[in-house]
Design an enzyme around this catalytic site. Structure first.
Site, short mmCIF file in Angstrom:
data_model
loop_
_atom_site.label_atom_id
_atom_site.label_comp_id
_atom_site.label_asym_id
_atom_site.label_seq_id
_atom_site.Cartn_x
_atom_site.Cartn_y
_atom_site.Cartn_z
CB THR A 1 -0.18 -0.33 -7.68
OG1 THR A 1 -0.07 -0.22 -9.09
CG2 THR A 1 0.49 0.87 -7.03
CG ASP A 2 -3.65 -2.15 -3.69
OD1 ASP A 2 -3.30 -1.00 -3.39
OD2 ASP A 2 -4.84 -2.46 -3.90
CB VAL A 3 0.95 -6.99 -4.77
CG1 VAL A 3 2.06 -7.99 -4.46
CG2 VAL A 3 -0.41 -7.69 -4.75
#
Length: 397
Positions: free
Chosen positions: A179-181
């Site tokens: 999700t961060d990426v």
């Protein structure tokens, strides 16, 4: 070599992964990214080890491998934004910047005079990107958000993991902070769109990126299955909700992936497997039929796939244009001939470690490709150079 973002100045007040991933993407494309870090500590991920980057003598440095994954091609300046002097310096740098990226809690920078409204008044052309867990609005806006939490709240873990009837069933996160990426990539896209608008109008704008928004949007066909079909998707292990066979299968010496996307590929697989009759069986002849009769077909396929090794299957199926592949460990990934041929490993010189390995940008541009200028920086190593280049000043960084 000319780069796509030559001359673009990016002030990076973010840390951990989503923001740094966005700014590394811009840096790889040629932007001058200045990473503002806390004196003495720096980005949180510098301390997220082991493993640690080693110096030339093989000793641990203060920088974890995690930090190295998202901070290539940047320059580091140490500024304490909790002090009036530090706030004033960041405002001056923002006055020269094209883009600012931050991932503080909602309203966290307002007390420092570093929020969008304050900096927009100072530099109307500034594109200001805020990355938070839940966005700038809504009842959850004040909350902190982390990738693992968002994978759960955003539905990803409800469709990831073994099915409820299987041993070891239960919600499962993805093995990286995906999700961060994805949020970092959406941030980079949003920044480039805002720059295009700025080039036409002269006006910057505020970009509001939320991890939860990105995670819900990234469920793609699973959200469509729910919104249109009305059935809540369930965990299915490595199986696909809409395509059969599209999952892992056991072989004589391990496992392989079959990713059969149409009826022609399925028929060719059946020929290779010695079961041409499956392709003409009304239960299996079309993908819709295979989905309906998944519980019958998959055990039949498993009984067939265990009769050959993974290498034997891949050789036979690739010759018939049937999509398949091994389940590689990371050491096998970087030894794969295709990965080697594409140059996915890059090694950059580092003042302490000598050299730092990393993964090349997947963005391949024919005229202005990414350029790998520098390894992830030592904390504060570029302060003097940044002040000279951005503000025309000399003195300690």
């Amino acid at each position: 070599m000319a780069t796509a973002l030559d001359g673009l100045k990016v002030l990076d007040l973010s840390r951990v992964l989503a923001g740094p991933w966005a700014t590394q993407t811009l840096a790889d494309l040629g932007a001058d990214v200045v990473k503002v870090e806390r004196p003495g500590a720096g980005d949180d991920t510098r301390a997220w080890g082991p493993p640690w980057l080693k110096d030339a003598q093989g000793r641990d440095t203060p920088d974890a491998a995690y930090f190295c994954c998202a901070n290539r091609n940047k320059r580091s300046i140490a500024i304490d934004i909790a002090t009036p002097e530090g706030q004033a310096l960041v405002r001056r740098l923002a006055g020269q910047a094209d883009v600012l990226v931050e991932n503080f809690k909602v309203g966290g920078l307002k007390a420092y005079g570093l929020d969008f409204d304050s900096l927009h008044a100072l530099n109307p052309r500034l594109v200001y990107c805020s990355i938070t867990g839940f966005g700038q609005t809504g009842p959850y806006a004040p909350r902190a958000g982390y990738d693992f939490l968002i994978q759960g709240m955003g539905g990803l873990m409800s469709v990831t993991g073994r099915g409820d009837a299987e041993e070891g069933a239960g919600p499962q996160k993805v093995g990286v902070a995906l999700t961060d990426v994805m949020t970092g990539l959406h941030a980079a896209v949003g920044i480039l769109a805002a720059l295009r608008h700025r080039d036409r109008t002269g006006e910057g704008q505020h970009i509001d990126l939320a991890l939860l928004d990105v995670q819900v949007a990234a469920l793609a066909n699973q959200t469509a299955n729910w919104l249109i079909g009305g059935t809540v998707p369930k965990r299915m292990g490595n199986a696909h909700p809409n395509i059969v066979p599209y999952q892992d299968f056991p072989t004589a010496d391990g496992d392989m992936i079959l990713a059969i996307g149409n009826d022609g590929q399925f028929a060719r697989f059946c020929d290779v497997a010695g079961h041409a009759e499956w392709a003409s069986d009304a239960r299996f002849a079309t993908n819709a039929a295979r989905v309906a009769h998944r519980a019958v077909l998959i055990p039949l396929l498993r009984q067939a796939t265990v009769m050959r090794t993974t290498r034997e299957w891949i050789a036979a199926l690739e010759s018939k244009a049937v999509p398949c592949g091994p389940v590689n460990r990371l050491d096998e990934v970087f030894a794969d001939p295709q990965v080697v041929a594409r140059g996915l490993r890059v090694d950059l010189p580092h003042p302490v470690a000598g050299s730092v390995p990393g993964v090349a940008s997947p963005i391949r541009l024919s005229a202005t490709p990414p350029v790998y200028r520098s390894a992830p920086p030592v904390l504060g190593q570029d302060g003097a150079a940044v002040l000279a280049d951005w503000l025309g000043e000399t003195g300690p960084g």
